[in-house]
Design an enzyme around this catalytic site. Structure first.
Site, PDB file in Angstrom:
ATOM      1  N   ARG A  15      49.720  50.014  39.927  1.00 48.80           N
ATOM      2  CA  ARG A  15      49.090  49.539  41.157  1.00 48.80           C
ATOM      3  C   ARG A  15      50.097  48.747  41.987  1.00 48.80           C
ATOM      4  O   ARG A  15      51.172  48.393  41.518  1.00 48.80           O
ATOM      5  CB  ARG A  15      47.879  48.659  40.816  1.00 48.80           C
ATOM      6  CG  ARG A  15      46.695  49.410  40.244  1.00 48.80           C
ATOM      7  CD  ARG A  15      45.595  48.490  39.749  1.00 48.80           C
ATOM      8  NE  ARG A  15      45.975  47.800  38.511  1.00 48.80           N
ATOM      9  CZ  ARG A  15      45.183  46.950  37.862  1.00 48.80           C
ATOM     10  NH1 ARG A  15      43.988  46.666  38.336  1.00 48.80           N
ATOM     11  NH2 ARG A  15      45.600  46.381  36.745  1.00 48.80           N
ATOM     12  N   LYS A  75      48.779  42.294  38.726  1.00 43.11           N
ATOM     13  CA  LYS A  75      48.639  41.711  37.401  1.00 43.11           C
ATOM     14  C   LYS A  75      49.345  40.362  37.302  1.00 43.11           C
ATOM     15  O   LYS A  75      50.163  39.998  38.137  1.00 43.11           O
ATOM     16  CB  LYS A  75      49.194  42.663  36.344  1.00 43.11           C
ATOM     17  CG  LYS A  75      48.289  43.856  36.069  1.00 43.11           C
ATOM     18  CD  LYS A  75      46.874  43.445  35.709  1.00 43.11           C
ATOM     19  CE  LYS A  75      46.766  42.758  34.362  1.00 43.11           C
ATOM     20  NZ  LYS A  75      45.386  42.283  34.067  1.00 43.11           N
ATOM     21  N   TYR A  94      45.810  38.525  39.965  1.00 45.94           N
ATOM     22  CA  TYR A  94      45.027  38.244  38.762  1.00 45.94           C
ATOM     23  C   TYR A  94      45.880  37.387  37.827  1.00 45.94           C
ATOM     24  O   TYR A  94      47.078  37.620  37.666  1.00 45.94           O
ATOM     25  CB  TYR A  94      44.641  39.536  38.037  1.00 45.94           C
ATOM     26  CG  TYR A  94      43.568  40.337  38.730  1.00 45.94           C
ATOM     27  CD1 TYR A  94      42.285  39.832  38.889  1.00 45.94           C
ATOM     28  CD2 TYR A  94      43.832  41.610  39.214  1.00 45.94           C
ATOM     29  CE1 TYR A  94      41.293  40.567  39.518  1.00 45.94           C
ATOM     30  CE2 TYR A  94      42.850  42.357  39.845  1.00 45.94           C
ATOM     31  CZ  TYR A  94      41.584  41.831  39.998  1.00 45.94           C
ATOM     32  OH  TYR A  94      40.606  42.565  40.631  1.00 45.94           O
ATOM     33  N   HIS A  96      44.087  35.409  34.683  1.00 44.31           N
ATOM     34  CA  HIS A  96      43.465  35.411  33.352  1.00 44.31           C
ATOM     35  C   HIS A  96      44.163  34.412  32.431  1.00 44.31           C
ATOM     36  O   HIS A  96      44.712  34.769  31.384  1.00 44.31           O
ATOM     37  CB  HIS A  96      43.492  36.816  32.750  1.00 44.31           C
ATOM     38  CG  HIS A  96      42.757  37.850  33.553  1.00 44.31           C
ATOM     39  ND1 HIS A  96      41.381  37.851  33.677  1.00 44.31           N
ATOM     40  CD2 HIS A  96      43.205  38.897  34.299  1.00 44.31           C
ATOM     41  CE1 HIS A  96      41.008  38.871  34.451  1.00 44.31           C
ATOM     42  NE2 HIS A  96      42.097  39.507  34.845  1.00 44.31           N
ATOM     43  N   GLU A 118      40.421  36.584  39.990  1.00 46.71           N
ATOM     44  CA  GLU A 118      39.223  36.680  39.160  1.00 46.71           C
ATOM     45  C   GLU A 118      38.313  35.465  39.225  1.00 46.71           C
ATOM     46  O   GLU A 118      37.190  35.505  38.711  1.00 46.71           O
ATOM     47  CB  GLU A 118      39.594  36.971  37.692  1.00 46.71           C
ATOM     48  CG  GLU A 118      40.188  35.805  36.919  1.00 46.71           C
ATOM     49  CD  GLU A 118      41.696  35.697  37.064  1.00 46.71           C
ATOM     50  OE1 GLU A 118      42.291  34.874  36.344  1.00 46.71           O
ATOM     51  OE2 GLU A 118      42.279  36.414  37.908  1.00 46.71           O
ATOM     52  N   ASP A 198      22.128  41.909  26.661  1.00 44.76           N
ATOM     53  CA  ASP A 198      22.500  40.810  27.546  1.00 44.76           C
ATOM     54  C   ASP A 198      21.615  39.611  27.226  1.00 44.76           C
ATOM     55  O   ASP A 198      20.498  39.762  26.730  1.00 44.76           O
ATOM     56  CB  ASP A 198      22.335  41.218  29.018  1.00 44.76           C
ATOM     57  CG  ASP A 198      23.120  40.318  29.967  1.00 44.76           C
ATOM     58  OD1 ASP A 198      24.229  40.706  30.376  1.00 44.76           O
ATOM     59  OD2 ASP A 198      22.632  39.204  30.280  1.00 44.76           O
ATOM     60  N   SER A 220      19.952  39.452  23.926  1.00 42.87           N
ATOM     61  CA  SER A 220      21.082  39.151  23.047  1.00 42.87           C
ATOM     62  C   SER A 220      20.777  38.015  22.078  1.00 42.87           C
ATOM     63  O   SER A 220      20.496  36.887  22.482  1.00 42.87           O
ATOM     64  CB  SER A 220      22.310  38.776  23.886  1.00 42.87           C
ATOM     65  OG  SER A 220      23.422  38.501  23.041  1.00 42.87           O
ATOM     66  N   LEU A 240      31.623  38.374  30.200  1.00 42.81           N
ATOM     67  CA  LEU A 240      32.532  37.554  31.006  1.00 42.81           C
ATOM     68  C   LEU A 240      31.924  36.188  31.252  1.00 42.81           C
ATOM     69  O   LEU A 240      30.762  36.068  31.644  1.00 42.81           O
ATOM     70  CB  LEU A 240      32.810  38.223  32.360  1.00 42.81           C
ATOM     71  CG  LEU A 240      33.615  37.388  33.364  1.00 42.81           C
ATOM     72  CD1 LEU A 240      35.071  37.269  32.905  1.00 42.81           C
ATOM     73  CD2 LEU A 240      33.545  37.990  34.762  1.00 42.81           C
ATOM     74  N   ILE A 269      39.133  42.158  27.062  1.00 43.05           N
ATOM     75  CA  ILE A 269      40.401  41.741  26.458  1.00 43.05           C
ATOM     76  C   ILE A 269      41.256  40.927  27.425  1.00 43.05           C
ATOM     77  O   ILE A 269      42.067  40.088  26.999  1.00 43.05           O
ATOM     78  CB  ILE A 269      41.176  42.978  25.922  1.00 43.05           C
ATOM     79  CG1 ILE A 269      42.294  42.547  24.979  1.00 43.05           C
ATOM     80  CG2 ILE A 269      41.693  43.836  27.058  1.00 43.05           C
ATOM     81  CD1 ILE A 269      41.813  41.908  23.688  1.00 43.05           C
ATOM     82  N   ASP A 270      41.105  41.141  28.738  1.00 46.46           N
ATOM     83  CA  ASP A 270      41.837  40.329  29.721  1.00 46.46           C
ATOM     84  C   ASP A 270      41.550  38.844  29.537  1.00 46.46           C
ATOM     85  O   ASP A 270      42.384  38.000  29.876  1.00 46.46           O
ATOM     86  CB  ASP A 270      41.457  40.736  31.154  1.00 46.46           C
ATOM     87  CG  ASP A 270      42.376  41.813  31.698  1.00 46.46           C
ATOM     88  OD1 ASP A 270      43.518  41.910  31.221  1.00 46.46           O
ATOM     89  OD2 ASP A 270      41.951  42.550  32.602  1.00 46.46           O
ATOM     90  N   MET A 301      43.334  48.248  32.109  1.00 36.17           N
ATOM     91  CA  MET A 301      42.723  49.576  32.144  1.00 36.17           C
ATOM     92  C   MET A 301      42.780  50.217  33.531  1.00 36.17           C
ATOM     93  O   MET A 301      43.158  51.389  33.671  1.00 36.17           O
ATOM     94  CB  MET A 301      41.279  49.519  31.647  1.00 36.17           C
ATOM     95  CG  MET A 301      41.138  49.336  30.160  1.00 36.17           C
ATOM     96  SD  MET A 301      39.405  49.227  29.639  1.00 36.17           S
ATOM     97  CE  MET A 301      38.827  50.878  30.032  1.00 36.17           C
TER      98      MET A 301
END
Length: 373
Positions: A15, A75, A94, A96, A118, A198, A220, A240, A269-270, A301
């Protein structure tokens, strides 16, 4: 403002922070844009296409980091990029940070002003700069899971939707947010037996209204997660907590109880992943096996479909890039509390509460540090 767009260097990341249309808009507003050579190659855009609209094509990332007032990326900066950041320089990408103490330390030491896509919010709710990539990752998670379920790739040897007379795969989706919703779209379309878990009754109600009896919704609890994960052929981790490390909903014991050849795709996983046995992987080497369960944990991804992802991301980041360039970061952030929510690191201070809590830093109020900047 002089804006810099370096070529992404994370493993198999294609990207680009600003597509040509975005660069053109920035130039129209009176700004200069430097683009590293071949930055757009991964989405099929040549240096000539950037140059034609007025961008400066630069041979090295080092020159861009040395000159630009604002760096626009996709990223999180890799260690070599963090080392090139300087005090007061704006980094918009981003980040993270919560599961990444090394990057956090490097950004704190750099003195840069680091705004994370994010954690930017919206007056309408949600995380608008994360949403398009969550949509892409959610859809890709089912594709990846279906691929991993094939026996040559370590899976059970199941077709996700089955065929007449043969049961479809049971897909368990943890989280009914943006990732979960778009994963559900694809899983339902492929004919899978879909179960969505959820913790919010309101979210489950909305999911029910959207998908009806095409899916099964579950509130959940530890018991529900354990029971459905043990029966699953494919588990999608889409939970998240904005800015914070993802909760570990799937324990190592649960993984031991899963079917041999079943698959986990941990989209979370991020933010550290929602499975205890998850660890970041790359597009070059996307899977590994723990207790006969295939784990797909690629941390970028959407980078696998860079053209779609770049344009989807630019649609939501461009207005903020223009605002930051037009007003400067201080005024832009003070005037817009939603954009200010994206400020994670300001000249050595952590201004994102969840990051500070998870990584044991002192937390500073973003508005206060900006007013005294």
């Amino acid at each position: 403002m002089l804006i810099g767009v370096p070529r992404e260097i994370k493993n198999h990341e294609y990207r680009v922070g600003m597509a040509p249309a975005s660069v053109r808009e920035a130039i129209k507003h009176g700004h200069q844009v430097m683009v590293e050579t071949n930055a757009g190659a991964g989405i099929g855009v040549s240096d000539a296409a950037y140059a034609q609209i007025g961008a400066q094509i630069i041979d090295s990332a080092a020159e861009i980091f040395a000159q630009a007032e604002m760096i626009v990326k996709v990223k999180e900066p890799q260690a070599v990029e963090c080392a090139m950041l300087r005090e007061g320089q704006i980094l918009f990408t981003y980040l993270h940070l919560a599961p990444d103490p090394d990057q956090t330390r490097d950004l704190v030491e750099s003195g840069a002003v680091c705004i994370a896509y994010e954690t930017v919010t919206s007056p309408y709710g949600g995380l608008p700069l994360l949403a398009p990539m969550s949509k892409v990752a959610g859809r890709m998670s089912i594709q990846a899971g279906a691929y991993c379920l094939e026996q040559p790739h370590g899976g059970l040897g199941m077709l996700l939707g089955g065929v007449p007379g043969v049961d479809p795969a049971k897909v368990v989706i943890l989280g009914a947010g943006m990732v979960g919703t778009h994963a559900t779209h694809i899983a339902v379309g492929m004919g899978a037996d879909v179960w969505v878990i959820d913790r919010s009754p309101e979210v489950l109600e909305m999911h029910w209204k959207q998908f009806g009896r095409g899916t099964n919704t579950v509130f959940s609890t530890d018991d529900a997660i354990e029971r459905h994960v043990s029966e699953a052929d494919l588990v999608i981790g889409g939970v998240l907590i904005p800015g914070a490390e993802a909760p570990k909903l799937v324990t190592a014991e649960m993984v031991k109880g899963m079917k041999p050849g079943s698959v986990i795709v941990d989209v979370a996983i991020d933010q550290g992943g929602c499975c205890e046995t998850s660890k970041p992987t790359t597009h070059a080497d996307p899977t590994y096996i723990v207790d006969d369960v295939v784990h797909y944990c690629v941390a970028n991804m959407p980078g696998g479909v860079p053209r779609t992802s770049t344009y989807a991301l630019n649609n939501v980041t461009l207005p903020h890039v223009i605002t930051l360039a037009n007003k400067g970061y201080r005024l832009a952030l003070l005037e817009n509390q939603w954009l200010r929510d994206g400020l994670n690191v300001h000249k050595g201070k952590i201004t994102q509460r969840e990051v500070a809590q998870d990584l044991d830093y002192e937390h500073y109020d973003s508005e206060e540090v900006l007013r005294h900047d």
